[in-house]
Motif scaffolding. Structure first.
Motif, PDB file in Angstrom:
ATOM      1  N   LEU A 101      39.012  41.467  23.892  1.00  0.00           N
ATOM      2  CA  LEU A 101      38.857  40.457  24.935  1.00  0.00           C
ATOM      3  C   LEU A 101      38.368  41.117  26.221  1.00  0.00           C
ATOM      4  O   LEU A 101      37.448  40.619  26.885  1.00  0.00           O
ATOM      5  N   GLY A 102      38.956  42.264  26.567  1.00  0.00           N
ATOM      6  CA  GLY A 102      38.597  42.964  27.798  1.00  0.00           C
ATOM      7  C   GLY A 102      37.156  43.446  27.782  1.00  0.00           C
ATOM      8  O   GLY A 102      36.435  43.287  28.768  1.00  0.00           O
ATOM      9  N   VAL A 103      36.729  44.025  26.664  1.00  0.00           N
ATOM     10  CA  VAL A 103      35.358  44.545  26.586  1.00  0.00           C
ATOM     11  C   VAL A 103      34.358  43.383  26.652  1.00  0.00           C
ATOM     12  O   VAL A 103      33.349  43.447  27.367  1.00  0.00           O
ATOM     13  N   GLN A 104      34.673  42.316  25.936  1.00  0.00           N
ATOM     14  CA  GLN A 104      33.796  41.132  26.001  1.00  0.00           C
ATOM     15  C   GLN A 104      33.671  40.645  27.445  1.00  0.00           C
ATOM     16  O   GLN A 104      32.570  40.362  27.928  1.00  0.00           O
ATOM     17  N   ALA A 105      34.823  40.562  28.116  1.00  0.00           N
ATOM     18  CA  ALA A 105      34.817  40.061  29.489  1.00  0.00           C
ATOM     19  C   ALA A 105      34.059  41.018  30.397  1.00  0.00           C
ATOM     20  O   ALA A 105      33.293  40.590  31.264  1.00  0.00           O
ATOM     21  N   LEU A 106      34.230  42.321  30.172  1.00  0.00           N
ATOM     22  CA  LEU A 106      33.565  43.311  31.014  1.00  0.00           C
ATOM     23  C   LEU A 106      32.051  43.237  30.835  1.00  0.00           C
ATOM     24  O   LEU A 106      31.289  43.233  31.807  1.00  0.00           O
ATOM     25  N   LEU A 107      31.613  43.145  29.579  1.00  0.00           N
ATOM     26  CA  LEU A 107      30.179  43.073  29.316  1.00  0.00           C
ATOM     27  C   LEU A 107      29.599  41.815  29.953  1.00  0.00           C
ATOM     28  O   LEU A 107      28.529  41.850  30.585  1.00  0.00           O
ATOM     29  N   LEU A 108      30.313  40.720  29.808  1.00  0.00           N
ATOM     30  CA  LEU A 108      29.838  39.473  30.397  1.00  0.00           C
ATOM     31  C   LEU A 108      29.776  39.608  31.922  1.00  0.00           C
ATOM     32  O   LEU A 108      28.785  39.201  32.555  1.00  0.00           O
ATOM     33  N   ALA A 109      30.831  40.223  32.483  1.00  0.00           N
ATOM     34  CA  ALA A 109      30.879  40.391  33.937  1.00  0.00           C
ATOM     35  C   ALA A 109      29.706  41.244  34.411  1.00  0.00           C
ATOM     36  O   ALA A 109      29.037  40.921  35.404  1.00  0.00           O
ATOM     37  N   LEU A 110      29.420  42.321  33.676  1.00  0.00           N
ATOM     38  CA  LEU A 110      28.298  43.196  34.064  1.00  0.00           C
ATOM     39  C   LEU A 110      26.974  42.464  33.905  1.00  0.00           C
ATOM     40  O   LEU A 110      26.083  42.563  34.744  1.00  0.00           O
ATOM     41  N   ALA A 111      26.859  41.698  32.822  1.00  0.00           N
ATOM     42  CA  ALA A 111      25.611  40.984  32.567  1.00  0.00           C
ATOM     43  C   ALA A 111      25.336  39.954  33.658  1.00  0.00           C
ATOM     44  O   ALA A 111      24.182  39.654  33.976  1.00  0.00           O
ATOM     45  N   ILE A 112      26.385  39.418  34.247  1.00  0.00           N
ATOM     46  CA  ILE A 112      26.181  38.452  35.332  1.00  0.00           C
ATOM     47  C   ILE A 112      25.976  39.172  36.652  1.00  0.00           C
ATOM     48  O   ILE A 112      25.043  38.883  37.402  1.00  0.00           O
TER      49      ILE A 112
END
Lengths: 307, 558
Positions: A101-112
């Motif tokens: 969950l954390g990695v998914q959220a981090l990648l999404l956060a970076l992508a935005i």
């Protein structure tokens, strides 16, 4: 570089020792014990004495700590006192869920945040810039659980496009990932924007432009590369925070992660679990910081880590 | 990290927000019509069991959400009738034979009772379960319920580390449990105890399988080894996520559901949203959600009322001034308006003037000793030995802290201020600390908020268990020779009428001496989808409809 890395890894030992010491003393000094959980059906004192002896809680605290450390260095973190499960099992079963969950959220956060921050800086005071400011303000000021409940209401109760409960299918992961990503995304957008703006005004950027480099080269290799140092500084600890889970988001969406253990173990005075999860957290933070320091060296050759 | 911590106190905001957002929705539920009132043979029910239980080991557990899982999978010699709450034969085929002196109970097992894996249930299996309860190695939280069996208390209080194995073995062999044959088991009690049948209906004596405990060790409660004789078998336990129970084909009666899944949602606002999203078949209807539910005709029609089994009170430490004086205690008990409290604050439940709730043996309808009466309360206070003394102005009310608890104690704080003119300080402490504090009168706070929920419907489990001076759960320090004598006599009395009279006398003493100020008898409400049928609820439900689970079914969901 290798030497530096080894030295930093060795420094982990005293760090973890002091974290363990502080957490141990604090946990033990909280009133109550794991055998006091049900006030209506208290265990008889004789049973509690016996349990204290079984677990060695009647020994002086420094002996208990020495015993714990002795076991911990052999990677024996004990068993939960309130659940019949070894701490290692709890971590092994629940950390991957939180980490995913954390990695998914981090990648999404970076992508935005990265593109948004870069564009806002390059087009300062434009519509995009104000839009990103609005988004960032919302993301940082409204707590995750408020956003969660609003999203649940809109997307689950009203539109019925996503389920709420559990962690079974990718569809279940959409809402928690997006909500968990919003906070870091907002924060990282602001950091990226401001460090980009600072880099744009540097002399070396003017020099680069003066020597006739193309705009794209200036932006990517001169501005962005240097602007990433502050970003990397905050991404490290943020990663550690994200992969060790979120008590609130995991609680709301019934996700079987490790985040809730940080609170529940304390509430239940489950000493082995408290020690296990906080040492894990300290370890992950330390590794994240080390990684950040190594990345500095790559981003900016002036920072010499190889000494 | 800070987010995690502050989140705890903020989480109550979730509830408020959920109310706001759902209050303005007014969306009609689209359940459609249920085609027929016929059980769907593939019917699956999904409910919420709250948080992950710490243990589901029948001889170790003590919490509701632990017992709720065990009793899906196991069945004792007796069970409680869902309607009357009287013990009726379950794995035992008929009522046990009781010796003339009331000390020996002989149970005969029903023919053809099997575990879910097909193995026959024998008297030996029951003997193992009960023995395991008394065994000091088990450290069960509910071992005390077995103390009525000869030898159980002595053995249970031995120390497996200090006492020699031979001494332990000898004590274990003195236990009053005998396997007479494949099908017959005999219990010898320390004294006549009509409530023993109710204990035999709880989870403590279910036939835990010795081979499975030995095979699984500490982890025998995982699905592979958690094999029982109840209506369901546990097929999956995803820790912190869900339980899956499938119908046990070997159960002694047909089970109508195919599967019952229990998810773990901590937040009632979220489970409410999940219920509306048709992810749950049972939903919450607690005080905070009631206004939202009542505004929506569809939801309102799905509310089910369940009486409670708890009595909530404000307790006095009778060994600490000014509560050493019974007049002060009674003055406090008579000076808060319980009706207004239920109406304005608690919303669900009934104002309580005595300890045992209505609708169960031992309830005393006529008791008005603690009735709300400000004039009488003032007079009591004025005539007490502490009238005008400084001790009355330094009273501290200690409670288990939570957002809802805070508004509740603030309300009564205001009552005592208005009606008695006394300023009380509030003292919130965290749950585990609170549990530790109220363990004995030596550490019990001066004034505290607590409650008692029955284990089995017998006045003995209320009056004697909680207020007898030798009780292990007394924390008020209450000692009254007359009360002790009456309750002990009643416990042993075989004539039901006389027994009831003795309990009523002792109950009146309790109200008048007021070691606690009764507050309210709890009750609850929940939401049930229209396609769920055959549910019989009771005030002792650890799980919705637990005493007749095999009768629950779902029709095709429109």
């Amino acid at each position: 570089m290798l030497k530096y890395t080894i030295r930093r890894l060795l420094l982990l030992i005293p760090t973890l020792f002091f974290v363990a010491l502080i957490v141990f003393v604090l946990a033990k000094s909280a009133p109550g014990s794991p055998f006091d959980l049900n006030e209506n059906r208290p265990l008889p004192q004789s049973t509690i004495d016996r349990l204290n002896e079984v677990y060695g809680f009647n020994k002086p605290i420094h002996e208990q700590f020495a015993l714990y450390l002795g076991n911990a260095v052999r990677f024996d973190f004990g068993s939960s006192l309130v659940r019949n499960r070894p701490v290692a099992d709890i971590v092994a079963a629940q950390l991957p869920v939180s980490a995913q969950l954390g990695v998914q959220a981090l990648l999404l956060a970076l992508a935005i945040s990265l593109p948004l921050g870069v564009i806002s800086a390059l087009k300062q005071n434009s519509g995009v810039d104000y839009g990103s400011l609005l988004l960032a303000t919302i993301g940082t000021t409204i707590p995750g659980f408020v956003i969660a409940i609003v999203f649940i209401y809109i997307f689950a109760v009203n539109l019925k496009v996503v389920p709420i409960v559990g962690w079974a299918t990718p569809k279940h992961m959409i809402l928690p990932t997006v909500i968990l990503a919003l906070g870091p995304a907002a924060f990282l957008t602001r950091i990226t924007r401001s460090s980009m703006l600072e880099a744009i005004r540097q002399d070396y950027v003017r020099t680069a432009r003066a020597k006739g480099l193309g705009e794209q080269v200036v932006v990517v290799t001169h501005i962005m590369k240097n602007a990433m140092i502050p970003v990397a500084t905050v991404v490290g600890p943020a990663t550690a925070g994200l992969i060790t889970g979120s008590f609130i988001i995991e609680g709301i969406f019934s996700i079987p992660g490790i985040g809730r253990e940080f609170i529940l173990s304390i509430q239940k005075r489950d000493y082995p679990v408290i020690m296990g999860v906080y040492l894990l957290y300290a370890f992950i933070i330390a590794v994240a910081n080390l990684t950040v320091d190594l990345v500095y060296g790559m981003l900016d050759p002036r920072i010499k880590v190889a000494k | 990290m800070t987010q995690r911590r502050s989140g705890l106190s903020l989480i109550s905001l979730l509830v408020i927000l959920a109310m706001l957002v759902s209050a303005c929705s007014g969306q009609p539920g689209n359940q459609g019509g249920t085609p027929a009132d016929q059980a769907d043979p593939n019917g699956e029910l999904i409910s919420n069991t709250g948080s992950e239980p710490d243990t589901i080991d029948p001889q170790k557990e003590s919490f509701v959400n632990e017992v709720a899982q065990t009793m899906m999978v196991f069945e004792g010699l007796m069970k409680l009738d869902a309607k009357t709450l009287k013990p009726i034969p379950a794995a035992a085929g008929k009522e046990p034979e009781i010796s003339a002196d009331g000390l020996k109970y002989t149970f005969t097992l029903r023919d053809g009772v099997k575990y879910s894996d097909g193995k026959a249930v024998t008297a030996k299996d029951f003997a193992y379960g009960w023995t395991r309860l008394c065994d000091p190695v088990t450290h069960g939280a509910y071992a005390f319920t077995g103390y009525i069996i000869v030898g159980c208390e002595t053995w249970n209080n031995m120390d497996p580390k200090k006492d020699t194995p031979a001494a332990l073995k000898a004590a274990g062999e003195k236990l009053g449990i005998k396997v007479l044959s494949e099908k017959q088991i005999e219990f010898t009690l320390t004294e006549p105890a009509p409530y023993f049948l109710s204990i035999a209906a709880t989870w403590v004596g279910v036939p835990t399988r010795q081979d499975m405990v030995e095979k699984g060790g500490d982890r025998w409660t995982e699905p592979a080894t958690f094999i029982g004789n109840g209506p369901f078998k546990m097929t999956e336990w995803k820790h912190n996520e869900k339980f899956v129970f499938d119908k046990n084909e070997n159960y002694r009666e047909p089970v109508k559901l195919k599967r019952w899944t229990k998810v773990m949602i901590n937040e009632s606002a979220v489970s409410f949203a999940a219920y509306r999203n048709n992810e749950l078949d049972f939903g919450p209807a607690n005080a905070e959600l009631l206004r939202t539910i009542e505004a929506d005709p569809d939801l309102k029609s799905q509310v089910v009322d369940v009486p409670g089994s708890c009595s909530i009170y404000y307790g006095f430490n009778t060994t600490r001034a000014p509560f050493t004086d019974a007049k002060v205690r009674l003055a406090f008990a008579k000076s808060f308006d319980r009706d207004a409290y239920i109406k304005d604050v608690q919303k669900i439940g009934k104002p309580a003037l005595s300890f045992i709730p209505p609708g169960r043996p031992g309830h005393d309808e006529g008791d008005s000793e603690q009735k709300f009466d400000v004039a009488a309360a003032k007079a009591l206070l004025a005539s007490s030995s502490f009238a005008g003394k400084p001790e009355l102005n330094t009273i501290k009310l200690t409670y288990r802290s939570s957002a809802t608890a805070k508004t509740r104690v603030e309300w009564v704080q205001q009552q005592w201020k208005t009606n008695l003119g006394l300023e009380l300080a509030l003292d919130p402490v965290d749950g585990t600390t609170f549990s530790q504090l109220v363990k004995s009168p030596a550490t019990t706070p001066q004034f505290f908020s607590l409650g008692w929920c029955e284990d089995y419907p017998d006045p003995q489990n209320w009056l004697t268990t909680v207020f007898h001076s030798t009780s292990t759960v007394t924390r008020t320090g209450f000692k009254n020779a007359e009360f002790d004598k009456l309750t002990r006599e009643a416990d042993k009395e075989k004539d039901p009428t006389k027994r009831a009279q003795l309990y009523q006398q002792s109950s009146r003493i309790l109200s008048k001496e007021a070691p606690v100020a009764f507050n309210y008898w709890n009750a609850s409400k929940y939401l049930q989808k229209p396609w769920v049928k055959g549910v019989t609820t009771s005030s002792l439900d650890f799980e919705i409809g637990i005493f007749k689970m095999n009768e629950i079914y779902v029709t095709k969901k429109g």
